[in-house]
Design a protein around this motif. Sequence first.
Motif, PDB file in Angstrom:
ATOM      1  N   UNK A   1       0.838  -1.206   0.000  1.00 25.20           N
ATOM      2  CA  UNK A   1       0.000   0.000   0.000  1.00 25.20           C
ATOM      3  C   UNK A   1       0.870   1.251   0.000  1.00 25.20           C
ATOM      4  N   UNK A   2       1.879   1.279   0.868  1.00 25.61           N
ATOM      5  CA  UNK A   2       2.776   2.435   0.932  1.00 25.61           C
ATOM      6  C   UNK A   2       3.530   2.612  -0.376  1.00 25.61           C
ATOM      7  N   UNK A   3       3.997   1.498  -0.961  1.00 26.95           N
ATOM      8  CA  UNK A   3       4.711   1.564  -2.235  1.00 26.95           C
ATOM      9  C   UNK A   3       3.829   2.092  -3.357  1.00 26.95           C
ATOM     10  N   UNK A   4       2.567   1.672  -3.375  1.00 25.78           N
ATOM     11  CA  UNK A   4       1.630   2.153  -4.400  1.00 25.78           C
ATOM     12  C   UNK A   4       1.433   3.664  -4.288  1.00 25.78           C
ATOM     13  N   UNK A   5       1.304   4.163  -3.071  1.00 21.05           N
ATOM     14  CA  UNK A   5       1.128   5.604  -2.869  1.00 21.05           C
ATOM     15  C   UNK A   5       2.363   6.371  -3.322  1.00 21.05           C
TER      16      UNK A   5
ATOM     17  N   UNK B   1      -6.300   9.542  -4.951  1.00 26.87           N
ATOM     18  CA  UNK B   1      -7.088  10.047  -3.831  1.00 26.87           C
ATOM     19  C   UNK B   1      -8.015   8.965  -3.283  1.00 26.87           C
ATOM     20  N   UNK B   2      -8.714   8.271  -4.175  1.00 24.78           N
ATOM     21  CA  UNK B   2      -9.611   7.205  -3.748  1.00 24.78           C
ATOM     22  C   UNK B   2      -8.875   6.089  -3.034  1.00 24.78           C
ATOM     23  N   UNK B   3      -7.701   5.721  -3.556  1.00 23.82           N
ATOM     24  CA  UNK B   3      -6.921   4.632  -2.964  1.00 23.82           C
ATOM     25  C   UNK B   3      -6.408   5.019  -1.582  1.00 23.82           C
ATOM     26  N   UNK B   4      -5.848   6.210  -1.447  1.00 25.21           N
ATOM     27  CA  UNK B   4      -5.297   6.645  -0.159  1.00 25.21           C
ATOM     28  C   UNK B   4      -6.410   6.757   0.878  1.00 25.21           C
TER      29      UNK B   4
ATOM     30  N   UNK C   1     -12.865  -3.162  -4.971  1.00 22.64           N
ATOM     31  CA  UNK C   1     -12.687  -1.748  -5.312  1.00 22.64           C
ATOM     32  C   UNK C   1     -11.292  -1.271  -4.955  1.00 22.64           C
ATOM     33  N   UNK C   2     -10.809  -1.679  -3.780  1.00 18.23           N
ATOM     34  CA  UNK C   2      -9.479  -1.284  -3.316  1.00 18.23           C
ATOM     35  C   UNK C   2      -8.401  -1.767  -4.277  1.00 18.23           C
TER      36      UNK C   2
END
Length: 365
Positions: A279-283, A316-319, A340-341
């Motif tokens: 998750x952190x890497x994707x952001x 924005x949606x993902x974070x 969705x995530x």
Amino acid sequence: MLLIAQNHFQLIVEVGLILLATMIFVLNLVPFSLSVVTFLSLFLSGGFAILFGVDLAFLILSFGQHEFTHPFGPIALLAIITALASLKVMEESGVNVGRLKRIVYILLAAITIFGGAMHRSFLLLWFVGLFIGYTIISKSFRQKSILTLRRIGMFFGAALVAFGVLEIVARISGMEVFSPVLRISRLAANSLSSLKLVVENTWLIGHDPASSYWSNSSGFADGYISLPMQFILLFGLPFPLFFGLLVTRKDTIDYMLPGIFGYAYDFGYLTFLILLLIVLGTIIVGLMILREYRHKRESKNRKYLGKEVLLIGSLTGFVSQAVIGLFLFNRTVNGMALLTFMFLGSLVLAHTVTIRRDSNEAVSR
């Protein structure tokens, strides 16, 4: 047989990889110009406003409701933030967007009212998402930061007013489903026992099988974290599923705790740590690509305007979903919402690959 998932975890990984590959091809083969992305964002925003409004009407009329805000709330956020980013690009180009801006704000207000009345967790997701989205937009277009004490106060004030209005509506109408206080009291009554279950029974990989509902539990991927039941039944996969009254048992992990505890319990601390890193890497990757898009735009390269605003919305949606789902409500990243995530994460990561049409060769950025 190697490609057929043997448990919930394998299915989640396989579907995630399929979504990522699909989004890479879609993002490269479909011409996402600014006009196309703007139209799609407005169309989706209007569609979700109607969908949430109809669902709320069904709830008030006791006609049954589907709580579409859980799976589609982050996508509605993607749509509205993408529309706002598109307006900003048009304004920089000297386009008069006065009428279009009014339409966007009307849709924003409609989604806020209908979705917020439908579920409190959506209201939190929505306000956090708008805050994150406006911040990303201001940074991308080198505007003055919106992080002022006055605006932060307005943000929390709007949230308190919204929750207050819901509580008043609940008291007047006698419909406890609208009451934020009832929801908070339910969380307080169940959270400690849920936390005790997780802490005492979670292992490095999986959990103690004796603590699971299933007598034949493997101690890993027992279905507390899963994709939609309908999705699993469609393919006839022999995974444990929670039905009927069993949902009250699943609520111990599924709803009463933040997602970090749900994922840790079902898959183990090691898998949970890997999830956080992903998750952190994707952001981080999304922000890096967004910076590249900004450099191209400022260099008068208008080829990536559509992809830039789409990335702003999807990031924005993902974070927002990650923040609410992992640290507040597990339900926001479970079941249909998990699909969705993964979709939003795939849409962010898909920007890392560009397919050269002249040589049909994929190269990573």
